[in-house]
Design a protein around this motif. Structure first.
Motif, mmCIF file in Angstrom:
data_model
loop_
_atom_site.group_PDB
_atom_site.id
_atom_site.type_symbol
_atom_site.label_atom_id
_atom_site.label_comp_id
_atom_site.label_asym_id
_atom_site.label_seq_id
_atom_site.Cartn_x
_atom_site.Cartn_y
_atom_site.Cartn_z
ATOM 1 N N TYR A 17 0.823 -1.165 -0.016
ATOM 2 C CA TYR A 17 0.118 -0.058 -0.001
ATOM 3 C C TYR A 17 0.857 1.169 -0.094
ATOM 4 C CZ TYR A 17 -3.626 3.478 1.224
ATOM 5 O OH TYR A 17 -4.402 4.330 1.281
ATOM 6 N N LEU A 18 1.899 1.204 0.713
ATOM 7 C CA LEU A 18 2.889 2.451 0.710
ATOM 8 C C LEU A 18 3.558 2.557 -0.525
ATOM 9 C CD1 LEU A 18 4.234 1.840 4.511
ATOM 10 C CD2 LEU A 18 2.596 3.634 3.644
ATOM 11 N N LEU A 19 4.003 1.444 -1.173
ATOM 12 C CA LEU A 19 4.674 1.573 -2.438
ATOM 13 C C LEU A 19 3.719 2.159 -3.457
ATOM 14 C CD1 LEU A 19 6.451 -1.765 -2.655
ATOM 15 C CD2 LEU A 19 7.556 0.536 -2.608
ATOM 16 N N THR A 20 2.265 1.958 -3.386
ATOM 17 C CA THR A 20 1.609 2.941 -4.517
ATOM 18 C C THR A 20 1.766 4.391 -4.391
ATOM 19 O OG1 THR A 20 -0.453 2.774 -2.972
ATOM 20 C CG2 THR A 20 -0.228 0.811 -4.573
ATOM 21 N N TYR A 21 1.954 4.781 -3.110
ATOM 22 C CA TYR A 21 2.385 6.272 -3.025
ATOM 23 C C TYR A 21 3.382 6.727 -3.748
ATOM 24 C CZ TYR A 21 -1.935 6.886 0.303
ATOM 25 O OH TYR A 21 -2.997 7.072 0.786
ATOM 26 N N ARG A 30 -9.016 4.210 -3.779
ATOM 27 C CA ARG A 30 -9.522 3.167 -4.021
ATOM 28 C C ARG A 30 -8.912 2.070 -4.746
ATOM 29 N NH1 ARG A 30 -16.125 3.455 -5.653
ATOM 30 N NH2 ARG A 30 -15.915 4.487 -3.557
ATOM 31 N N ARG A 31 -8.465 2.728 -5.933
ATOM 32 C CA ARG A 31 -7.436 1.826 -6.902
ATOM 33 C C ARG A 31 -6.233 1.309 -6.158
ATOM 34 N NH1 ARG A 31 -7.653 4.631 -12.702
ATOM 35 N NH2 ARG A 31 -10.136 4.417 -13.002
ATOM 36 N N LYS A 32 -5.673 2.082 -5.269
ATOM 37 C CA LYS A 32 -4.544 1.775 -4.310
ATOM 38 C C LYS A 32 -4.853 0.635 -3.553
ATOM 39 C CE LYS A 32 -2.404 6.275 -4.365
ATOM 40 N NZ LYS A 32 -2.108 7.425 -3.515
ATOM 41 N N VAL A 33 -5.965 0.628 -2.867
ATOM 42 C CA VAL A 33 -6.459 -0.599 -2.024
ATOM 43 C C VAL A 33 -6.593 -1.679 -2.995
ATOM 44 C CG1 VAL A 33 -7.962 -1.224 -0.438
ATOM 45 C CG2 VAL A 33 -7.190 0.818 -0.242
ATOM 46 N N LEU A 76 -9.025 -4.191 5.488
ATOM 47 C CA LEU A 76 -9.405 -3.282 6.513
ATOM 48 C C LEU A 76 -9.465 -1.801 5.911
ATOM 49 C CD1 LEU A 76 -7.094 -4.860 9.407
ATOM 50 C CD2 LEU A 76 -9.576 -4.559 9.509
ATOM 51 N N LEU A 77 -8.305 -1.556 4.993
ATOM 52 C CA LEU A 77 -8.060 -0.329 4.146
ATOM 53 C C LEU A 77 -9.502 -0.176 3.435
ATOM 54 C CD1 LEU A 77 -4.552 -0.557 3.032
ATOM 55 C CD2 LEU A 77 -5.462 0.678 5.040
ATOM 56 N N THR A 78 -9.954 -1.261 2.798
ATOM 57 C CA THR A 78 -11.425 -0.886 2.168
ATOM 58 C C THR A 78 -12.448 -0.393 3.087
ATOM 59 O OG1 THR A 78 -10.793 -2.596 0.466
ATOM 60 C CG2 THR A 78 -13.150 -2.092 0.517
ATOM 61 N N LEU A 79 -12.484 -1.212 4.240
ATOM 62 C CA LEU A 79 -13.795 -0.908 5.134
ATOM 63 C C LEU A 79 -13.456 0.493 5.850
ATOM 64 C CD1 LEU A 79 -15.728 -2.410 6.749
ATOM 65 C CD2 LEU A 79 -14.209 -3.000 8.511
ATOM 66 N N VAL A 85 -8.289 9.123 9.793
ATOM 67 C CA VAL A 85 -8.212 8.676 10.939
ATOM 68 C C VAL A 85 -8.516 7.395 11.275
ATOM 69 C CG1 VAL A 85 -8.911 8.665 13.293
ATOM 70 C CG2 VAL A 85 -9.067 10.930 11.963
ATOM 71 N N TRP A 86 -9.232 6.414 10.662
ATOM 72 C CA TRP A 86 -9.201 5.091 10.836
ATOM 73 C C TRP A 86 -8.263 4.317 10.110
ATOM 74 C CZ3 TRP A 86 -11.788 2.210 14.351
ATOM 75 C CH2 TRP A 86 -12.714 2.741 15.135
ATOM 76 N N LYS A 87 -8.057 5.003 8.996
ATOM 77 C CA LYS A 87 -7.001 4.350 8.075
ATOM 78 C C LYS A 87 -5.523 4.301 8.963
ATOM 79 C CE LYS A 87 -7.087 5.631 3.917
ATOM 80 N NZ LYS A 87 -6.892 6.417 2.749
#
Length: 219
Positions: A17-21, A30-33, A76-79, A85-87
C-alpha cells in the motif's frame, strides 16, 4: 511458522500500500487499495496451486497464510477507506500487532539442537536409543530432562525427520517437525532433540497434520 507467515503477510500488505504512493501517486485511494487486494488474491491462487503439489505443499500452505495477511490489510483499508483517522488506526493496529506478536514469539521460543549419534548420551538416554533399534515397533516420543526422542516406527522405515520449530506454550513444549522419505537405512527412524528445558507436557506435530503420541512404556 504459519502465524509468522501471517504476520509477514500483514507487513507485505502495508508495504504494498505504501509503495503505491511512491510509484502511482496520482491514482485514487480506492485503486491503491484494490491493487493490494488483487496482489493478495493472485498470491492466494498461486499458493493454492503450490499446495496441491506434493513437493511444494508445505511452501504453498505457508504462502497461502501470508496471502491471507495481505488480504486482511486490503479488507481493513477498504472498510475504512473514507476515513483518514481510521486508516491511520489500521496502520497503527497492524504495526503494534506485528511487533507485540513478534516479541511474544521471541519470548516463547526455546533454544534447541539436534543431537548427533556420535554425541555422548547419559545411560538412560543411550539405553533408550539402543532399544529403538532392537524394537522397531516403538513409535512416538520419549521426553527426558533435556532431551526429547521421536521415533517413527518400522511402518515409516526409509523416512527422516527434520525439526522446524520449538516453542513453549505455558507448561507445554511444542515441537514442529517435517517427515519425508529419503531412503534412510534406519529400521526405526528417530531424532534426538536437545533442549534448554523440557516442560511437563510435550506436543509434537508433523506438517502433514500428524500429532505424535508418547511412546508406550517398554522394559
Amino acid at each position: 511458522m504459519f502465524f509468522i507467515m501471517f504476520l509477514f503477510g500483514l507487513v507485505v500488505g502495508l508495504a504494498l500500500y505504501l509503495l503505491t504512493y511512491v510509484f502511482v501517486k496520482k491514482i485514487e485511494n480506492r485503486r491503491k487499495v484494490l491493487t493490494v487486494t488483487i496482489i493478495g488474491l493472485l498470491s492466494l491462487l498461486g499458493s493454492i496451486f503450490a499446495a496441491y503439489r506434493v513437493d511444494t505443499m508445505s511452501y504453498g500452505i505457508a504462502f497461502l497464510i501470508s496471502s491471507l495477511g495481505i488480504l486482511v490489510v486490503g479488507f481493513l483499508l477498504t472498510l475504512f477507506e473514507k476515513s483518514v483517522v481510521w486508516k491511520k488506526s489500521v496502520f497503527t493496529f497492524v504495526i503494534l500487532f506485528v511487533v507485540v506478536s513478534s516479541f511474544r514469539i521471541y519470548i516463547n521460543q526455546v533454544d534447541y539442537w539436534i543431537i548427533k549419534e556420535t554425541k555422548v548420551f547419559n545411560e538412560e538416554e543411550e539405553s533408550y536409543l539402543q532399544l529403538l533399534q532392537k524394537d522397531p515397533t516403538i513409535q512416538g516420543y520419549k521426553a527426558f530432562k533435556q532431551v526429547v526422542v521421536l521415533s517413527l516406527g518400522e511402518e515409516m522405515a526409509g523416512d527422516s525427520i527434520e525439526v522446524l520449530d520449538v516453542e513453549e506454550e505455558g507448561n507445554t513444549t511444542v515441537i514442529k517437525v517435517k517427515t519425508f522419505y529419503n531412503r534412510s537405512d534406519e529400521k526405526n527412524p528417530f531424532i534426538a532433540i536437545g533442549l534448554d528445558r523440557v516442560q511437563s507436557d510435550v506436543v509434537i506435530e508433523d506438517t502433514n497434520g500428524t500429532v505424535f503420541k508418547e511412546a508406550p512404556a517398554v522394559e
